[in-house]
Scaffold this motif. Structure first.
Motif, short mmCIF file in Angstrom:
data_model
loop_
_atom_site.label_atom_id
_atom_site.label_comp_id
_atom_site.label_asym_id
_atom_site.label_seq_id
_atom_site.Cartn_x
_atom_site.Cartn_y
_atom_site.Cartn_z
N TRP A 157 35.82 33.64 42.07
CA TRP A 157 34.92 32.99 40.32
C TRP A 157 35.76 32.03 40.29
CZ3 TRP A 157 31.82 34.68 37.09
CH2 TRP A 157 32.58 34.55 35.69
N THR A 158 36.76 31.12 40.65
CA THR A 158 36.46 29.48 39.98
C THR A 158 36.20 28.81 41.44
OG1 THR A 158 38.70 29.78 40.77
CG2 THR A 158 39.00 30.20 38.99
N ALA A 159 35.64 29.23 42.87
CA ALA A 159 34.44 28.92 43.43
C ALA A 159 33.19 27.75 42.53
CB ALA A 159 34.23 29.17 44.32
N LEU A 160 33.08 26.21 43.17
CA LEU A 160 31.30 25.82 42.19
C LEU A 160 30.23 27.55 43.03
CD1 LEU A 160 32.10 22.94 43.71
CD2 LEU A 160 32.48 23.38 41.67
N GLU A 161 29.44 27.38 41.52
CA GLU A 161 28.20 27.70 42.11
C GLU A 161 27.80 27.39 43.11
OE1 GLU A 161 25.31 26.85 38.90
OE2 GLU A 161 25.94 25.06 39.11
N GLY A 162 27.39 28.56 43.89
CA GLY A 162 26.43 28.92 45.31
C GLY A 162 24.64 28.93 44.74
N LEU A 163 24.29 28.93 44.01
CA LEU A 163 23.00 29.17 43.10
C LEU A 163 22.80 27.77 42.22
CD1 LEU A 163 21.33 32.45 43.45
CD2 LEU A 163 21.73 30.67 45.36
N TYR A 164 22.08 26.95 42.68
CA TYR A 164 21.31 25.65 41.50
C TYR A 164 20.50 25.26 42.11
CZ TYR A 164 24.30 23.10 45.01
OH TYR A 164 24.42 22.90 46.34
N PRO A 165 19.49 24.56 41.26
CA PRO A 165 18.38 24.20 42.04
C PRO A 165 18.39 22.35 42.29
CG PRO A 165 18.56 23.97 38.86
CD PRO A 165 19.77 24.83 39.50
N GLU A 166 17.81 22.63 43.32
CA GLU A 166 18.20 21.53 44.27
C GLU A 166 17.87 20.40 43.36
OE1 GLU A 166 14.89 19.29 48.05
OE2 GLU A 166 14.71 21.63 47.06
N GLY A 167 19.15 19.12 44.01
CA GLY A 167 18.97 17.89 43.01
C GLY A 167 20.28 18.14 42.04
#
Length: 428
Positions: free
Chosen positions: A244-254
């Protein structure tokens, strides 16, 4: 059911369970695990008003482990899938041959009829026993059609599907997840994305219910579609497959990845903070290590800021209004680096004393809505088939192993007969 002119007052309950592979090795264990969630919800149920209980995403997926004691002992998803495929090869191989699907899809389809029946009948019994409007979570399920007293799947598609049941166990409706994560795609459990135009809203005494499974609640096209259909209560069953406290795995390129709890504010909380139609959202999240996969999160019920004036928020984010109920994380204080470290300690195969020591629990909030002006939309063929199964008007007896293999042998023989002829027409 209240009269059309009366407001709808009801209680929403979100269950955050902990799962593990052993909960799915037999039908009885699965039924106990599901029933334990309703039993945990029992003290939170309102004694006079209708209750809406929402369970978590993909809580039927691990049924693929049923009977796979050796597979579960491997503690690795890929190894378990390989052993299960060998174990159920007599059923899976003809599906591989005829329906041209991946081994993972074939493994799931090999026993999908019995798993669907077990899942639905378990949920139906719980809805009736506890007298609640039950959002069953979600499970891999094909679309079915009814042929007399038999249900048959339409094709080899397999959707991440939510089923909603009334307190008498009858079907309210079904919804497929539209936007799949990479783990749900061909490189993972190989599910089929639903279609945006299939989304519907279901008017009930506990709100005009719209389902946005996990990632769908982050997507404007899904939220906008549900708003246009008159949704007042958003249901977001979830299974977040990472610390839960990791960095998000899905995010826009850039874009620089953010702390996952911060990114999570762009789902249910953001919807109810900004939507003019969707007043409440219920987001239960499953926790626990399933083989080598880790699931964690904070279940929440969100709504108008005026109804939740006490500021609070997910761990690693600043307090804000709008959380009517929020389950605390395992540790509330610490630097971001310390909290990320705790998330890794909880994860599968960490070897830390804190491994798999997640927080489970139940949340509730009392909600109120004006009378509904919507009318139920007609059930589709798949929903009619599921209703027939729940009502005992049809069953899903799968073809025998012998029938599977007869078809496979016939196909191989036909291929041998036709292959030389096909060669005569080819240019050299």
């Amino acid at each position: 059911m209240p009269a059309p002119s009366e407001p709808r007052r009801f209680r929403a309950v979100a269950v955050q369970p902990q799962w593990g592979a052993s909960d799915f090795l037999t039908s009885a264990r699965f039924q106990r695990w599901m029933r334990a969630q309703l039993e945990a919800a029992r003290p939170h149920l309102h004694p006079q008003q209708p209750n809406l209980v929402v369970l978590t995403e993909l809580n039927g997926l691990p049924l693929v482990l049923r009977g796979g004691w050796l597979a579960a002992a491997t503690r690795r998803f890929e190894w378990a899938a390989g052993l299960l495929l060998l174990q159920h090869l007599p059923l899976a191989l003809p599906i591989l041959w005829w329906e041209r699907v991946s081994p993972v899809r074939a493994l799931q389809l090999a026993r999908i009829d019995e798993h669907t029946a077990l899942y639905l009948q378990t949920c139906r019994a719980l809805a009736r026993e506890y007298g609640v409007w039950l959002v069953c979570g979600s499970t891999p399920m094909p679309h079915y059609r009814r042929e007399g007293r038999r249900l048959r799947r339409e094709d080899a598609s397999l959707y991440n599907q939510t089923v909603i049941l009334a307190p008498d166990g009858t079907l309210v409706g079904c919804t497929d997840k539209v936007h799949l994560t990479p783990d749900e795609g061909p490189a993972g459990v190989d599910l089929t994305p639903g279609q945006l135009e299939w989304l519907r809203v279901f008017p009930t005494p506990v709100g005009d219910l719209g389902v946005a499974i996990s990632l769908d609640a982050f997507r404007p096209d899904v939220v906008t579609r549900l708003e246009q259909l008159g949704c007042t209560v958003l249901l977001q069953p979830d299974a977040n497959g990472s610390p839960w406290t990791a960095l998000e795995g899905l995010y826009p390129e850039g874009q620089t990845p953010r702390d996952q709890p911060l990114a999570w504010l762009e789902s249910s909380w953001q919807v109810t903070a900004h939507s003019s139609t969707i007043r409440y959202a219920i987001n239960p999240m499953v926790v626990g290590n399933l083989l080598d996969l880790s699931f964690d999160g904070q279940s929440a019920i969100t709504g108008p800021a005026a109804e939740a004036p006490h500021p609070r928020s997910y761990v690693m984010t600043s307090p804000r209004p709008g959380f009517l109920a929020l389950l605390p994380w395992v540790q509330e204080r610490g630097t971001p680096e310390q909290l990320r470290a705790v998330g890794q300690q909880l994860a599968a195969h960490s070897g830390h004393p804190r491994e798999n020591r997640y927080r489970s629990g139940v949340l509730h909030a009392d909600l109120s809505l004006p009378p509904s002006t919507r009318h139920p939309t007609p059930a589709g063929a798949h929903e009619q088939a599921i209703s027939a199964l729940l009502n005992g008007e049809a069953d899903m007896a799968p073809p025998s192993v012998l029938q599977h293999w007869l078809w496979l042998v016939a196909g191989l023989l036909l291929g041998l007969v036709l292959s030389p002829r096909a060669g005569h027409g080819q240019r050299r």
